[in-house]
Design a protein around this motif. Structure first.
Motif, PDB file in Angstrom:
ATOM      1  N   ALA A 210      18.738  45.409  23.150  1.00 45.57           N
ATOM      2  CA  ALA A 210      19.009  44.137  22.483  1.00 45.57           C
ATOM      3  C   ALA A 210      17.904  43.139  22.798  1.00 45.57           C
ATOM      4  N   PHE A 211      17.301  42.596  21.778  1.00 46.34           N
ATOM      5  CA  PHE A 211      16.241  41.597  21.904  1.00 46.34           C
ATOM      6  C   PHE A 211      15.169  42.048  22.902  1.00 46.34           C
ATOM      7  N   PRO A 212      14.523  43.177  22.617  1.00 48.51           N
ATOM      8  CA  PRO A 212      13.520  43.711  23.555  1.00 48.51           C
ATOM      9  C   PRO A 212      12.324  42.790  23.763  1.00 48.51           C
ATOM     10  N   ALA A 213      12.070  41.876  22.826  1.00 47.18           N
ATOM     11  CA  ALA A 213      10.954  40.942  23.007  1.00 47.18           C
ATOM     12  C   ALA A 213      11.146  40.110  24.271  1.00 47.18           C
ATOM     13  N   GLN A 214      12.397  39.804  24.609  1.00 46.19           N
ATOM     14  CA  GLN A 214      12.664  39.045  25.835  1.00 46.19           C
ATOM     15  C   GLN A 214      12.236  39.838  27.065  1.00 46.19           C
ATOM     16  N   LEU A 215      12.455  41.144  27.027  1.00 46.59           N
ATOM     17  CA  LEU A 215      12.084  41.990  28.164  1.00 46.59           C
ATOM     18  C   LEU A 215      10.568  42.080  28.288  1.00 46.59           C
ATOM     19  N   ARG A 216       9.893  42.093  27.161  1.00 45.93           N
ATOM     20  CA  ARG A 216       8.427  42.121  27.206  1.00 45.93           C
ATOM     21  C   ARG A 216       7.867  40.811  27.751  1.00 45.93           C
ATOM     22  N   GLU A 217       8.642  39.737  27.620  1.00 45.14           N
ATOM     23  CA  GLU A 217       8.220  38.446  28.176  1.00 45.14           C
ATOM     24  C   GLU A 217       8.410  38.380  29.685  1.00 45.14           C
ATOM     25  N   GLY A 218       9.150  39.336  30.237  1.00 41.03           N
ATOM     26  CA  GLY A 218       9.363  39.346  31.679  1.00 41.03           C
ATOM     27  C   GLY A 218      10.804  39.173  32.108  1.00 41.03           C
TER      28      GLY A 218
END
Length: 242
Positions: A210-218
């Motif tokens: 879910a919302f993997p972009a957040q994980l890429r942000e750290g």
């Protein structure tokens, strides 16, 4: 007296109303602390014969901070009594998440309307949360005035509101989430939508898909497994359909 319902993973259990609000809060607060590793609660005292200094050190080491996130739809929806008791009575780390800034409400004190009215209500809520002893978060969800259904509300809010809610969960990392409108099945569509979206956001915060972009942000996922987030539903009186 309000009815509190606590649930793990979406499964709810009703707490007896006779115990009252304070008993329910102490129960959930203690339950959350009890879920922490035993070593964190009762660290061994250093040395073979602990004296006063070692005992004080052990007590200080045993203290844990429970983070509680209270989710609602608009400024002034929240319960000031609950937030103040949690933050200043139980000394928890408390945050309020208001999905909107209330710009679609009625201004009985002046000529300001949206978006200026939203700025006023934002400042009012900032001042209120300082009094409660709580942090404050918002999403990008607009307050577009009265909505009759949660479907209408979520069509306007779109997926951005869930993205924002999950971001707050992963940033603040609450142990307990209070769903202010968990029992709202009629009345304002914003309230109903907030009640439906809150458990969904808790679940998605633990899902790495879910919302993997957040994980890429750290940011990291939060909840699930041994870090199950306790969800409490606050029954504040049912709204009548309009």
């Amino acid at each position: 007296m309000a009815i509190w319902r606590a649930g793990f993973g979406g499964r709810a259990m009703k707490l007896p109303t006779s115990r009252g609000l304070r008993s329910a809060l102490v129960f959930s607060f203690g339950l959350c602390v009890a879920c922490l590793p035993a070593a964190a609660q009762f660290p061994p005292a250093p040395g073979t014969g602990p004296g006063l200094a070692e005992t004080i050190e052990a007590i200080e080491s045993a203290r844990v901070t429970t983070r509680i996130l209270y989710v609602t739809a608009h400024p002034d929806d929240e319960s000031a009594e609950v937030l103040t008791y949690l933050a200043r009575g139980l000394h928890a780390d408390v945050a309020l998440l208001s999905l909107t800034r209330g710009e679609g409400g009625q201004n009985a004190l002046g000529p300001e309307q949206a978006p200026q009215f939203g700025l006023i209500r934002t400042q009012e809520l900032l001042a209120a949360t300082r009094g409660y002893g709580a942090k404050l978060f918002f999403t990008h969800a607009p307050d577009f005035g009265y909505s009759k259904t949660p479907e209408e509300t979520m069509k306007v809010w779109g997926n951005q509101v869930l993205d924002d809610m999950v971001r707050v969960m992963r940033t603040y990392r609450p142990h307990i989430v209070i769903n202010n409108w968990g029992d709202a099945h009629a009345g304002h569509g914003h309230h109903q939508a907030a009640g439906l979206l809150t458990p969904k956001a808790v679940q998605m915060a633990a899902d790495e898909k879910a919302f993997p972009a957040q994980l890429r942000e750290g940011l990291a996922v939060w909840g699930g497994g041994k870090r199950t987030v306790l969800i409490l539903g606050l029954e504040r009186g049912r709204e009548k359909p309009s």
